[in-house]
Structure formats: structure tokens, C-alpha cells
Design an enzyme around this catalytic site. Structure first.
Site, PDB file in Angstrom:
ATOM      1  N   LYS A   1     -12.994  -8.556  -7.799  1.00 23.05           N
ATOM      2  CA  LYS A   1     -13.361  -9.049  -6.476  1.00 23.05           C
ATOM      3  C   LYS A   1     -14.778  -9.591  -6.541  1.00 23.05           C
ATOM      4  O   LYS A   1     -15.674  -8.946  -7.106  1.00 23.05           O
ATOM      5  CB  LYS A   1     -13.249  -7.930  -5.432  1.00 23.05           C
ATOM      6  CG  LYS A   1     -11.826  -7.400  -5.291  1.00 23.05           C
ATOM      7  CD  LYS A   1     -11.724  -6.227  -4.327  1.00 23.05           C
ATOM      8  CE  LYS A   1     -10.267  -5.748  -4.218  1.00 23.05           C
ATOM      9  NZ  LYS A   1     -10.106  -4.578  -3.349  1.00 23.05           N
TER      10      LYS A   1
ATOM     11  N   LYS B   1       0.837  -1.189   0.000  1.00 19.14           N
ATOM     12  CA  LYS B   1       0.000   0.000   0.000  1.00 19.14           C
ATOM     13  C   LYS B   1       0.882   1.254   0.000  1.00 19.14           C
ATOM     14  O   LYS B   1       1.828   1.361   0.791  1.00 19.14           O
ATOM     15  CB  LYS B   1      -0.916   0.013   1.224  1.00 19.14           C
ATOM     16  CG  LYS B   1      -1.971  -1.090   1.206  1.00 19.14           C
ATOM     17  CD  LYS B   1      -2.999  -0.865   0.104  1.00 19.14           C
ATOM     18  CE  LYS B   1      -4.098  -1.890   0.151  1.00 19.14           C
ATOM     19  NZ  LYS B   1      -5.143  -1.658  -0.871  1.00 19.14           N
TER      20      LYS B   1
END
Length: 328
Positions: free
Chosen positions: A216, A109
């Protein structure tokens, strides 16, 4: 389209859990999720708390599909997964990587609010030092940069041999621009939010704005719709998760197992970021992979990690609001 069972059928088995995270992620230290069972087994409904019913309803459709319907035919029985590195201080990198057994790929991240580029560089450098030259590194900005910021940051990070940059900018137009600017640097662009949060998930492919799709199961309404998007986009796909319990990760694993091609490690190892789960046999990475199987929650763990009554009531109301949208 998945038939919508009666709300009473969903609420009959509904359990709401609150699980501690091993480290802060997306600004939270606990993950709430609603679980329920259908004819095919248990499923998870866990849109992030800030999502309104019109967006969260798609997540409920995915959970219903997984609980009530057989999943697409699998092409593989194990899925290689990446480690996920939150936006932590570089000194914590070894500790967090140790939670991911045998993973050869790390998603890091970056562009975290309140941090600066030097923090990202230090974190990515620490991961590269831990992985060695053969490891794969991808960075995820969660749309945190504008085009100029993305160009500057990714040029600075290019020395670490990036597999790709995930959602460096917010809009499809910005992704197309940064992809053009990065062409000479050999840094592919992956699209996540521009697929799962878009009214038109194929717009990014039509615009030539991405090299890879991140899909997803929950946000896209289930495995069948995600598979259709990947097929119509004509781009390589990576299946990822949203810090699901192992019940939710099982749905992602079934999606990854059904993809015709799977060249990249998937973001389905995030059970390792949880300090607790709903099963004694979580879908955590072992030798860099997770099995494709359904997960049956342990009743004792459901009790131990049950959300407080007021949070259960909040989730019941949320399920009801989303169910009303699906039923209409």
C-alpha cells in the site's frame, strides 16, 4: 528521500473530510481523511485514527511524495481491481457486489471479531454463487486467527477455490507455519500487515512466509519505497488501499502502474464502498478496472463533506506531530 516542505505549505491547502461508508467497515461508518495540494497535485493523508504519530508519519511522507514529486514511470494506464466484501451477512452479498462493475475478483473479509467460522463460510459461499466458477476469491483475515484456527478455517473454505489467503495470522513465524501446513491444499499465503506495519518489511520474504506481498502506497511511504520493497522481496505483488478517497486511490493506481509485473487484480476499487467522495468522477471500478490518473477534488464536495471544526483541529495537530518527526 522526499524533501519535507514547510508545515505552513501543507496547512495552506489542507482540507479535512468525513465521508459516509455504504456499509460498516473495520467497525466504522465514516472515513476521515486530510487532503492537501503540492506542485504535482492533490494527495491524501489518512492513517487510521488509532495510529500513533510514529506510524502515521510514514503515511504523511507518502502524501508529500505524491503532492510534491513526479511518480515513477507507468507501465500501464488501467489497473484491474477486485471487489471488496466486508464482513456482512451473506444475504447482503449481491447488494454489495452490485457496486463493483465488472470485477472478476472478490476479496472477502473473514475472522471478524464477534463472528464465527459459519458466518465466513456462508459469506464466501454466497460470493462464489454470485461469481460463478470462473470468478476469483481471496479471503483476508487481518491477522485474526492463530495457526490452528487458520488451518481449520482455510480447510473449510478451500472448497470455494481460494486464490490466496491474506494475512491469516499475525506474526511472520505463524505465517511461515501456516504456509507449510497449507502446502498440500494449494492455498497461497499473502502478507499485508507483516509488510506495511513491520520494522523490516522484507522479513516475511526472507522467512519464506508468503507467496504474495500486499503493498500500500501510504503505509509504505510512497510508490518508490513500495517498489523497492517488491523488487528486493522477489515476490508477486498486489497493490491495495485502506478505504481511501479517490485522491488516495490515485496514488495507489500510480504505484500499481509502475510495477514491472502485475499478475493479480488490485485492491484499489474501494471507492465503491464509500457513499460519497471528494470528486464527481471517483475512481470506481468500470468494467473491472480504474484508470491511472491524478484526481482533483471538487471544492463543492470538499465543503459538503468537511469534517466538524473539532475534527479539523485534531487532524491539523496530527499533521503537525507527524511533520515534526519527518523534519527531525
Amino acid at each position: 528521500m522526499t524533501a519535507v516542505p514547510a508545515l505552513a505549505e501543507i496547512l495552506d491547502t489542507l482540507r479535512v473530510v468525513s465521508l459516509p461508508l455504504a456499509t460498516r467497515f473495520r467497525g466504522v461508518t465514516r472515513r476521515e481523511a486530510a487532503l492537501f495540494a503540492g506542485p504535482e497535485g492533490w494527495a491524501e493523508f489518512s492513517p487510521f485514527l488509532e495510529y500513533a504519530p510514529d506510524e502515521a508519519a510514514t503515511w504523511l511522507r507518502a502524501a508529500i511524495d505524491f503532492a510534491w514529486n513526479p511518480q515513477p514511470e507507468p507501465r500501464r494506464d488501467r489497473i484491474r481491481v477486485n471487489a471488496t466484501m466486508p464482513a456482512v451477512d451473506a444475504a447482503r452479498v449481491p447488494e454489495i457486489l452490485a457496486r463493483f462493475d465488472g470485477c472478476r475478483t472478490v476479496k472477502i473479509k473473514v475472522a471478524e471479531r464477534g463472528q464465527v467460522l459459519a458466518d465466513d463460510i456462508a459469506r464466501v459461499r454466497a460470493v462464489r454463487e454470485q461469481l460463478g466458477p470462473e470468478g476469483r476469491i481471496r479471503v483476508d483475515a487481518n491477522a485474526g486467527w492463530n495457526v490452528d484456527e487458520a488451518e481449520r478455517a482455510l480447510h473449510a473454505l478451500s472448497e470455494f477455490d481460494l486464490e490466496y489467503a491474506e494475512q491469516p495470522c499475525a506474526s511472520v513465524e505463524e505465517l511461515a507455519e501456516i504456509r507449510t501446513r497449507l502446502a498440500d491444499w494449494d492455498i497461497p499465503v499473502a502478507a499485508d500487515e507483516s509488510v506495511r506495519k513491520a520494522d523490516d518489511p522484507l522479513a516475511v520474504a526472507r522467512a519464506g512466509a508468503a507467496d504474495v506481498l500486499v503493498v500500500k502506497a501510504q503505509p509504505l511511504g510512497g510508490a518508490r519505497r513500495a517498489l523497492d520493497i517488491v523488487e528486493r522481496a522477489g515476490l508477486p505483488a498486489v497493490v491495495s488501499s485502506a478505504i481511501d478517497t479517490s485522491v488516495g486511490l490515485a496514488q495507489g493506481a500510480h504505484l500499481a502502474a509502475a510495477l514491472p509485473e502485475l499478475a493479480h487484480d488490485c485492491g484499489l476499487g474501494t471507492a465503491s464502498l464509500l457513499a460519497a467522495d471528494v470528486t464527481g468522477e471517483p475512481l470506481s471500478a468500470e468494467s473491472g478496472a480504474i484508470p491511472v490518473r491524478r484526481v482533483e477534488p471538487d471544492p463543492a464536495l470538499l465543503d459538503r463533506h468537511a469534517a466538524p471544526p473539532e475534527r479539523r483541529a485534531w487532524w491539523i495537530e496530527r499533521v503537525g506531530a507527524c511533520h515534526a518527526l519527518l523534519s527531525s
